[in-house]
Design a protein around this motif. Structure first.
Motif, PDB file in Angstrom:
ATOM      1  N   GLY A  99       4.884 -11.991   0.480  1.00  0.00           N
ATOM      2  CA  GLY A  99       5.627 -10.933   0.093  1.00  0.00           C
ATOM      3  C   GLY A  99       4.650  -9.932   0.707  1.00  0.00           C
ATOM      4  O   GLY A  99       3.249 -10.795   1.658  1.00  0.00           O
ATOM      5  N   PRO A 100       4.884  -8.516   0.780  1.00  0.00           N
ATOM      6  CA  PRO A 100       4.048  -7.224   2.184  1.00  0.00           C
ATOM      7  C   PRO A 100       2.918  -7.649   1.966  1.00  0.00           C
ATOM      8  O   PRO A 100       1.826  -8.095   2.715  1.00  0.00           O
ATOM      9  CB  PRO A 100       4.773  -5.956   1.939  1.00  0.00           C
ATOM     10  CG  PRO A 100       5.234  -6.410   0.632  1.00  0.00           C
ATOM     11  CD  PRO A 100       5.962  -7.688   0.428  1.00  0.00           C
TER      12      PRO A 100
ATOM     13  N   TRP B 140      -2.696  -9.676   2.745  1.00  0.00           N
ATOM     14  CA  TRP B 140      -4.565  -9.809   2.847  1.00  0.00           C
ATOM     15  C   TRP B 140      -4.200 -11.390   3.497  1.00  0.00           C
ATOM     16  O   TRP B 140      -5.957 -12.230   3.371  1.00  0.00           O
ATOM     17  CB  TRP B 140      -4.892 -10.354   0.723  1.00  0.00           C
ATOM     18  CG  TRP B 140      -4.649  -9.648   0.136  1.00  0.00           C
ATOM     19  CD1 TRP B 140      -3.597  -8.953  -0.691  1.00  0.00           C
ATOM     20  CD2 TRP B 140      -6.202  -8.532   0.215  1.00  0.00           C
ATOM     21  NE1 TRP B 140      -4.546  -7.150  -0.712  1.00  0.00           N
ATOM     22  CE2 TRP B 140      -5.958  -7.282  -0.991  1.00  0.00           C
ATOM     23  CE3 TRP B 140      -7.023  -8.177   1.121  1.00  0.00           C
ATOM     24  CZ2 TRP B 140      -7.050  -6.007  -0.859  1.00  0.00           C
ATOM     25  CZ3 TRP B 140      -8.150  -7.520   1.053  1.00  0.00           C
ATOM     26  CH2 TRP B 140      -8.195  -6.287  -0.116  1.00  0.00           C
ATOM     27  N   THR B 141      -3.453 -12.410   3.598  1.00  0.00           N
ATOM     28  CA  THR B 141      -3.597 -13.338   4.222  1.00  0.00           C
ATOM     29  C   THR B 141      -4.189 -13.328   5.283  1.00  0.00           C
ATOM     30  O   THR B 141      -4.949 -14.487   5.730  1.00  0.00           O
ATOM     31  CB  THR B 141      -2.144 -13.859   3.938  1.00  0.00           C
ATOM     32  OG1 THR B 141      -2.163 -14.701   2.789  1.00  0.00           O
ATOM     33  CG2 THR B 141      -2.235 -15.812   4.725  1.00  0.00           C
ATOM     34  N   ILE B 142      -3.647 -12.518   6.594  1.00  0.00           N
ATOM     35  CA  ILE B 142      -4.119 -12.679   7.258  1.00  0.00           C
ATOM     36  C   ILE B 142      -5.629 -11.696   7.301  1.00  0.00           C
ATOM     37  O   ILE B 142      -6.097 -12.026   8.052  1.00  0.00           O
ATOM     38  CB  ILE B 142      -2.934 -11.003   8.703  1.00  0.00           C
ATOM     39  CG1 ILE B 142      -1.624 -11.610   8.348  1.00  0.00           C
ATOM     40  CG2 ILE B 142      -3.696 -10.320   9.937  1.00  0.00           C
ATOM     41  CD1 ILE B 142      -0.930 -10.729   8.741  1.00  0.00           C
TER      42      ILE B 142
ATOM     43  N   ALA C 155      -3.891   3.570  14.300  1.00  0.00           N
ATOM     44  CA  ALA C 155      -4.833   3.260  12.858  1.00  0.00           C
ATOM     45  C   ALA C 155      -3.658   2.695  12.046  1.00  0.00           C
ATOM     46  O   ALA C 155      -4.088   1.965  10.819  1.00  0.00           O
ATOM     47  CB  ALA C 155      -5.834   4.588  12.782  1.00  0.00           C
ATOM     48  N   ILE C 156      -3.229   3.491  11.516  1.00  0.00           N
ATOM     49  CA  ILE C 156      -1.861   3.081  10.915  1.00  0.00           C
ATOM     50  C   ILE C 156      -0.978   2.206  11.216  1.00  0.00           C
ATOM     51  O   ILE C 156      -0.296   1.507   9.870  1.00  0.00           O
ATOM     52  CB  ILE C 156      -1.275   5.203   9.953  1.00  0.00           C
ATOM     53  CG1 ILE C 156      -2.266   5.502   9.767  1.00  0.00           C
ATOM     54  CG2 ILE C 156       0.049   4.473   9.065  1.00  0.00           C
ATOM     55  CD1 ILE C 156      -1.821   7.488   9.232  1.00  0.00           C
ATOM     56  N   GLY C 157      -0.305   2.928  11.676  1.00  0.00           N
ATOM     57  CA  GLY C 157       1.087   1.624  12.666  1.00  0.00           C
ATOM     58  C   GLY C 157       0.722   0.819  12.608  1.00  0.00           C
ATOM     59  O   GLY C 157       1.323  -0.156  12.104  1.00  0.00           O
ATOM     60  N   THR C 158       0.121   0.747  13.395  1.00  0.00           N
ATOM     61  CA  THR C 158      -0.564  -1.268  13.361  1.00  0.00           C
ATOM     62  C   THR C 158      -0.248  -2.158  12.485  1.00  0.00           C
ATOM     63  O   THR C 158       0.052  -3.466  12.107  1.00  0.00           O
ATOM     64  CB  THR C 158      -1.696  -1.636  14.473  1.00  0.00           C
ATOM     65  OG1 THR C 158      -2.082  -0.540  15.646  1.00  0.00           O
ATOM     66  CG2 THR C 158      -2.406  -3.004  14.717  1.00  0.00           C
ATOM     67  N   PRO C 159      -1.091  -2.097  11.064  1.00  0.00           N
ATOM     68  CA  PRO C 159      -1.205  -2.843  10.112  1.00  0.00           C
ATOM     69  C   PRO C 159      -0.108  -3.209   9.139  1.00  0.00           C
ATOM     70  O   PRO C 159       0.161  -4.204   9.299  1.00  0.00           O
ATOM     71  CB  PRO C 159      -2.261  -2.432   9.429  1.00  0.00           C
ATOM     72  CG  PRO C 159      -2.783  -1.883  10.325  1.00  0.00           C
ATOM     73  CD  PRO C 159      -2.243  -0.715  11.192  1.00  0.00           C
ATOM     74  N   VAL C 160       0.841  -1.851   9.329  1.00  0.00           N
ATOM     75  CA  VAL C 160       2.369  -2.289   9.078  1.00  0.00           C
ATOM     76  C   VAL C 160       3.395  -2.692   9.529  1.00  0.00           C
ATOM     77  O   VAL C 160       4.160  -3.371   9.011  1.00  0.00           O
ATOM     78  CB  VAL C 160       2.587  -0.085   8.907  1.00  0.00           C
ATOM     79  CG1 VAL C 160       4.149  -0.030   8.283  1.00  0.00           C
ATOM     80  CG2 VAL C 160       2.359   0.740   7.560  1.00  0.00           C
ATOM     81  N   ASP C 161       3.180  -2.527  10.904  1.00  0.00           N
ATOM     82  CA  ASP C 161       3.885  -3.034  11.992  1.00  0.00           C
ATOM     83  C   ASP C 161       3.812  -4.300  11.829  1.00  0.00           C
ATOM     84  O   ASP C 161       4.647  -5.813  12.122  1.00  0.00           O
ATOM     85  CB  ASP C 161       4.013  -2.596  13.533  1.00  0.00           C
ATOM     86  CG  ASP C 161       5.276  -1.635  13.362  1.00  0.00           C
ATOM     87  OD1 ASP C 161       5.659  -0.964  12.785  1.00  0.00           O
ATOM     88  OD2 ASP C 161       5.052  -1.158  14.657  1.00  0.00           O
ATOM     89  N   LEU C 162       2.501  -4.981  12.122  1.00  0.00           N
ATOM     90  CA  LEU C 162       2.580  -6.176  11.486  1.00  0.00           C
ATOM     91  C   LEU C 162       2.810  -7.103   9.923  1.00  0.00           C
ATOM     92  O   LEU C 162       3.528  -8.400  11.222  1.00  0.00           O
ATOM     93  CB  LEU C 162       0.850  -6.815  11.843  1.00  0.00           C
ATOM     94  CG  LEU C 162       0.055  -7.791  11.753  1.00  0.00           C
ATOM     95  CD1 LEU C 162       0.427  -8.876  12.597  1.00  0.00           C
ATOM     96  CD2 LEU C 162      -1.941  -7.877  11.169  1.00  0.00           C
TER      97      LEU C 162
END
Length: 278
Positions: free
Chosen positions: A127-128, A133-135, A89-96
Protein backbone atom coordinates in the motif's frame (compact mmCIF):
# COMPACT_ATOMS: atom_id res chain seq x y z
CA UNK A 1 -3.42 4.81 -18.12
CA UNK A 2 -0.96 7.71 -18.31
CA UNK A 3 1.67 5.92 -16.20
CA UNK A 4 1.29 2.61 -18.01
CA UNK A 5 1.56 4.25 -21.43
CA UNK A 6 4.61 6.30 -20.48
CA UNK A 7 6.60 3.87 -18.37
CA UNK A 8 5.21 0.47 -19.35
CA UNK A 9 5.80 -1.89 -22.22
CA UNK A 10 3.31 -3.52 -24.56
CA UNK A 11 0.31 -1.32 -23.83
CA UNK A 12 0.12 0.23 -27.30
CA UNK A 13 -2.35 3.08 -27.71
CA UNK A 14 -4.80 4.46 -25.15
CA UNK A 15 -7.65 2.09 -26.04
CA UNK A 16 -5.42 -0.99 -25.97
CA UNK A 17 -3.97 0.13 -22.65
CA UNK A 18 -7.47 0.58 -21.21
CA UNK A 19 -8.56 -2.89 -22.34
CA UNK A 20 -5.33 -4.53 -21.14
CA UNK A 21 -5.61 -3.03 -17.66
CA UNK A 22 -9.28 -3.98 -17.41
CA UNK A 23 -8.69 -7.52 -18.66
CA UNK A 24 -5.74 -8.18 -16.34
CA UNK A 25 -6.71 -6.22 -13.24
CA UNK A 26 -10.46 -5.49 -13.59
CA UNK A 27 -11.89 -2.11 -12.55
CA UNK A 28 -9.64 -1.87 -9.48
CA UNK A 29 -6.63 -1.55 -11.77
CA UNK A 30 -7.73 1.96 -12.74
CA UNK A 31 -7.63 3.14 -9.12
CA UNK A 32 -4.19 1.92 -8.10
CA UNK A 33 -2.15 4.50 -6.26
CA UNK A 34 -5.15 6.79 -5.79
CA UNK A 35 -5.25 7.04 -1.98
CA UNK A 36 -1.97 8.91 -1.45
CA UNK A 37 -2.70 11.66 -4.03
CA UNK A 38 -6.24 12.02 -2.66
CA UNK A 39 -4.92 12.47 0.87
CA UNK A 40 -2.45 15.16 -0.17
CA UNK A 41 -4.14 16.97 -3.05
CA UNK A 42 -5.70 19.60 -0.80
CA UNK A 43 -2.34 20.53 0.70
CA UNK A 44 -0.62 20.42 -2.67
CA UNK A 45 -3.19 22.63 -4.41
CA UNK A 46 -3.36 25.15 -1.57
CA UNK A 47 0.42 25.49 -1.58
CA UNK A 48 0.61 25.96 -5.36
CA UNK A 49 -2.20 28.51 -5.57
CA UNK A 50 -1.12 30.20 -2.36
CA UNK A 51 2.49 30.61 -3.47
CA UNK A 52 1.40 31.85 -6.88
CA UNK A 53 -0.97 34.48 -5.45
CA UNK A 54 1.40 35.56 -2.68
CA UNK A 55 4.30 35.95 -5.10
CA UNK A 56 2.16 38.06 -7.43
CA UNK A 57 1.12 40.35 -4.57
CA UNK A 58 4.70 40.62 -3.35
CA UNK A 59 5.95 41.61 -6.81
CA UNK A 60 3.16 44.17 -7.23
CA UNK A 61 4.03 45.65 -3.84
CA UNK A 62 7.71 45.67 -4.72
CA UNK A 63 7.25 47.28 -8.14
CA UNK A 64 4.30 49.59 -7.60
CA UNK A 65 3.87 49.89 -3.85
CA UNK A 66 0.38 48.36 -4.04
CA UNK A 67 -0.25 44.58 -3.89
CA UNK A 68 -3.72 45.02 -5.41
CA UNK A 69 -2.39 46.27 -8.77
CA UNK A 70 -2.90 43.80 -11.62
CA UNK A 71 0.32 41.83 -12.21
CA UNK A 72 2.26 42.15 -15.44
CA UNK A 73 3.15 39.23 -17.69
CA UNK A 74 6.63 39.19 -16.18
CA UNK A 75 5.19 39.06 -12.67
CA UNK A 76 2.91 36.17 -13.59
CA UNK A 77 5.82 34.30 -15.17
CA UNK A 78 7.97 34.70 -12.06
CA UNK A 79 5.07 33.75 -9.76
CA UNK A 80 4.27 30.68 -11.88
CA UNK A 81 7.90 29.56 -11.84
CA UNK A 82 8.15 29.96 -8.07
CA UNK A 83 4.92 28.00 -7.60
CA UNK A 84 6.23 25.23 -9.85
CA UNK A 85 9.52 25.09 -7.98
CA UNK A 86 7.87 24.91 -4.55
CA UNK A 87 5.30 22.33 -5.69
CA UNK A 88 8.05 19.81 -6.46
CA UNK A 89 8.90 19.48 -2.76
CA UNK A 90 5.43 18.08 -2.09
CA UNK A 91 4.62 16.57 -5.46
CA UNK A 92 7.69 14.38 -6.03
CA UNK A 93 7.16 11.89 -3.15
CA UNK A 94 3.43 11.72 -3.88
CA UNK A 95 3.97 11.02 -7.58
CA UNK A 96 6.70 8.50 -6.76
CA UNK A 97 4.44 6.43 -4.49
CA UNK A 98 1.56 6.64 -6.96
CA UNK A 99 3.69 5.49 -9.90
CA UNK A 100 5.42 2.70 -7.96
CA UNK A 101 2.04 1.30 -6.92
CA UNK A 102 0.67 1.57 -10.45
CA UNK A 103 3.69 -0.09 -12.05
CA UNK A 104 4.33 -3.02 -9.71
CA UNK A 105 2.28 -5.34 -11.95
CA UNK A 106 4.34 -4.43 -15.02
CA UNK A 107 5.61 -7.68 -16.59
CA UNK A 108 9.32 -8.31 -16.25
CA UNK A 109 10.84 -8.39 -19.75
CA UNK A 110 14.54 -7.74 -19.20
CA UNK A 111 16.89 -10.67 -19.63
CA UNK A 112 20.19 -11.35 -17.86
CA UNK A 113 19.42 -9.04 -14.96
CA UNK A 114 19.70 -10.11 -11.32
CA UNK A 115 16.20 -10.16 -9.91
CA UNK A 116 15.16 -8.66 -6.62
CA UNK A 117 13.72 -11.02 -3.98
CA UNK A 118 10.16 -10.24 -5.01
CA UNK A 119 9.28 -11.91 -8.28
CA UNK A 120 8.33 -9.59 -11.14
CA UNK A 121 4.61 -9.47 -11.66
CA UNK A 122 3.83 -9.96 -7.98
CA UNK A 123 3.18 -7.11 -5.56
CA UNK A 124 6.26 -5.36 -4.18
CA UNK A 125 4.34 -2.88 -2.04
CA UNK A 126 1.31 -3.57 0.14
CA UNK A 127 0.00 0.00 0.00
CA UNK A 128 1.05 3.67 -0.08
CA UNK A 129 2.47 3.80 3.47
CA UNK A 130 4.39 0.55 3.00
CA UNK A 131 5.63 1.80 -0.36
CA UNK A 132 6.83 5.11 1.12
CA UNK A 133 8.66 3.51 4.05
CA UNK A 134 10.17 0.76 1.90
CA UNK A 135 11.66 3.32 -0.49
CA UNK A 136 12.84 5.48 2.41
CA UNK A 137 14.53 2.56 4.16
CA UNK A 138 16.20 1.13 1.04
CA UNK A 139 16.99 4.30 -0.92
CA UNK A 140 16.93 7.09 1.66
CA UNK A 141 15.76 10.67 1.08
CA UNK A 142 17.33 10.62 -2.39
CA UNK A 143 15.05 7.70 -3.28
CA UNK A 144 11.94 9.53 -2.10
CA UNK A 145 12.88 12.45 -4.33
CA UNK A 146 13.79 10.37 -7.34
CA UNK A 147 12.84 12.22 -10.52
CA UNK A 148 13.10 15.67 -8.92
CA UNK A 149 15.11 17.19 -11.77
CA UNK A 150 12.65 15.88 -14.37
CA UNK A 151 9.75 17.15 -12.30
CA UNK A 152 11.34 20.60 -12.02
CA UNK A 153 11.83 20.66 -15.79
CA UNK A 154 8.16 19.72 -16.15
CA UNK A 155 6.51 21.86 -13.49
CA UNK A 156 8.42 25.17 -13.63
CA UNK A 157 7.59 25.83 -17.31
CA UNK A 158 4.39 23.82 -16.90
CA UNK A 159 2.89 26.23 -14.39
CA UNK A 160 3.86 29.14 -16.62
CA UNK A 161 1.69 27.71 -19.39
CA UNK A 162 -0.95 26.92 -16.78
CA UNK A 163 -1.52 30.20 -14.93
CA UNK A 164 -0.74 32.61 -17.77
CA UNK A 165 -3.21 31.14 -20.32
CA UNK A 166 -5.80 30.98 -17.55
CA UNK A 167 -5.37 34.70 -16.81
CA UNK A 168 -5.43 35.57 -20.51
CA UNK A 169 -8.59 33.55 -21.23
CA UNK A 170 -10.35 34.92 -18.13
CA UNK A 171 -9.53 38.48 -19.17
CA UNK A 172 -10.72 37.78 -22.71
CA UNK A 173 -13.98 36.20 -21.49
CA UNK A 174 -14.81 38.97 -19.01
CA UNK A 175 -17.11 41.62 -20.53
CA UNK A 176 -16.17 45.27 -20.19
CA UNK A 177 -17.48 46.73 -16.98
CA UNK A 178 -17.45 43.43 -15.07
CA UNK A 179 -15.14 43.15 -12.08
CA UNK A 180 -14.63 39.38 -12.34
CA UNK A 181 -15.33 36.59 -14.86
CA UNK A 182 -18.44 34.43 -14.60
CA UNK A 183 -18.18 30.92 -13.11
CA UNK A 184 -18.56 29.43 -16.60
CA UNK A 185 -15.71 31.60 -17.92
CA UNK A 186 -13.53 30.50 -15.01
CA UNK A 187 -14.40 26.86 -15.65
CA UNK A 188 -13.69 27.15 -19.38
CA UNK A 189 -10.46 29.13 -18.95
CA UNK A 190 -9.21 26.70 -16.32
CA UNK A 191 -9.97 23.71 -18.54
CA UNK A 192 -8.23 25.19 -21.58
CA UNK A 193 -5.21 26.17 -19.49
CA UNK A 194 -4.99 22.66 -18.06
CA UNK A 195 -5.20 21.00 -21.47
CA UNK A 196 -2.50 23.31 -22.86
CA UNK A 197 -0.20 22.83 -19.87
CA UNK A 198 -0.45 19.05 -19.70
CA UNK A 199 -0.15 18.71 -23.46
CA UNK A 200 3.03 20.78 -23.67
CA UNK A 201 4.57 19.11 -20.62
CA UNK A 202 4.04 15.54 -21.81
CA UNK A 203 7.65 14.94 -23.02
CA UNK A 204 9.16 15.71 -19.61
CA UNK A 205 6.25 13.94 -17.92
CA UNK A 206 7.28 10.78 -19.76
CA UNK A 207 10.84 11.12 -18.45
CA UNK A 208 9.61 11.74 -14.89
CA UNK A 209 7.30 8.73 -14.99
CA UNK A 210 10.05 6.46 -16.27
CA UNK A 211 12.51 7.61 -13.64
CA UNK A 212 10.05 7.12 -10.82
CA UNK A 213 8.82 3.76 -12.09
CA UNK A 214 12.43 2.66 -12.33
CA UNK A 215 13.24 0.63 -9.25
CA UNK A 216 10.09 -1.42 -8.83
CA UNK A 217 11.92 -4.51 -10.12
CA UNK A 218 15.24 -3.18 -11.42
CA UNK A 219 17.18 0.03 -11.86
CA UNK A 220 17.71 1.00 -15.49
CA UNK A 221 18.39 4.75 -15.51
CA UNK A 222 21.24 6.67 -13.88
CA UNK A 223 19.53 10.03 -14.06
CA UNK A 224 17.38 12.40 -16.11
CA UNK A 225 19.79 12.75 -19.04
CA UNK A 226 20.45 9.01 -19.15
CA UNK A 227 16.69 8.34 -19.18
CA UNK A 228 16.21 10.78 -22.07
CA UNK A 229 19.06 9.25 -24.09
CA UNK A 230 18.07 5.62 -23.47
CA UNK A 231 14.42 6.31 -24.25
CA UNK A 232 15.32 8.09 -27.48
CA UNK A 233 17.84 5.44 -28.59
CA UNK A 234 15.45 2.56 -27.90
CA UNK A 235 12.14 4.01 -29.08
CA UNK A 236 12.79 7.19 -31.03
CA UNK A 237 11.34 10.66 -30.67
CA UNK A 238 7.75 9.40 -30.48
CA UNK A 239 8.36 7.97 -27.00
CA UNK A 240 8.23 11.48 -25.53
CA UNK A 241 4.65 11.89 -26.67
CA UNK A 242 3.30 8.80 -24.96
CA UNK A 243 0.20 9.60 -22.97
CA UNK A 244 -0.34 12.90 -24.79
CA UNK A 245 -4.02 12.18 -25.41
CA UNK A 246 -4.67 11.08 -21.84
CA UNK A 247 -2.81 14.08 -20.42
CA UNK A 248 -4.68 16.57 -22.58
CA UNK A 249 -8.11 15.03 -22.06
CA UNK A 250 -7.74 14.71 -18.29
CA UNK A 251 -6.13 18.15 -18.03
CA UNK A 252 -9.34 19.92 -19.03
CA UNK A 253 -11.85 18.69 -16.42
CA UNK A 254 -9.36 18.48 -13.55
CA UNK A 255 -8.03 22.00 -14.08
CA UNK A 256 -11.49 23.43 -14.79
CA UNK A 257 -12.72 22.09 -11.44
CA UNK A 258 -9.55 23.28 -9.68
CA UNK A 259 -9.77 26.88 -10.86
CA UNK A 260 -13.52 27.05 -10.36
CA UNK A 261 -13.21 25.78 -6.81
CA UNK A 262 -10.37 28.20 -6.13
CA UNK A 263 -12.20 31.26 -7.45
CA UNK A 264 -15.51 30.40 -5.73
CA UNK A 265 -13.71 29.76 -2.44
CA UNK A 266 -11.98 33.13 -2.66
CA UNK A 267 -15.27 34.90 -3.34
CA UNK A 268 -16.95 33.12 -0.42
CA UNK A 269 -14.14 34.01 1.97
CA UNK A 270 -14.09 37.64 0.84
CA UNK A 271 -17.86 37.86 1.27
CA UNK A 272 -17.64 36.42 4.78
CA UNK A 273 -14.85 38.83 5.63
CA UNK A 274 -16.91 41.78 4.39
CA UNK A 275 -19.94 40.70 6.40
CA UNK A 276 -17.82 40.18 9.50
CA UNK A 277 -15.98 43.49 9.14
CA UNK A 278 -18.43 45.94 7.47
Amino acid sequence: LQTRLQAGQGYGNTLKCFLTVYRNESVTGFFKGMSFPMATTGIYSSVVFGVFSSTQRFLSQLRHGDPAIAPSLTDMTVASSVAGFVSVAIGTPVDLVKIRLQMQTQPYIKANVELKPTAPGSPVYRGPIHCFWTILQKEGIAGIYRGTVAMLLRDVPGYCVYFIPYAVFCDWATPDGCISPSPFSVWLAGGVAGAISWGLCTPMDVVKSRLQADGVYLNQYKGTLDCILQSYQNEGLKVFFRGLTVNTVRGFPSSAAMFLGYELSLKAMKRDQTETNP
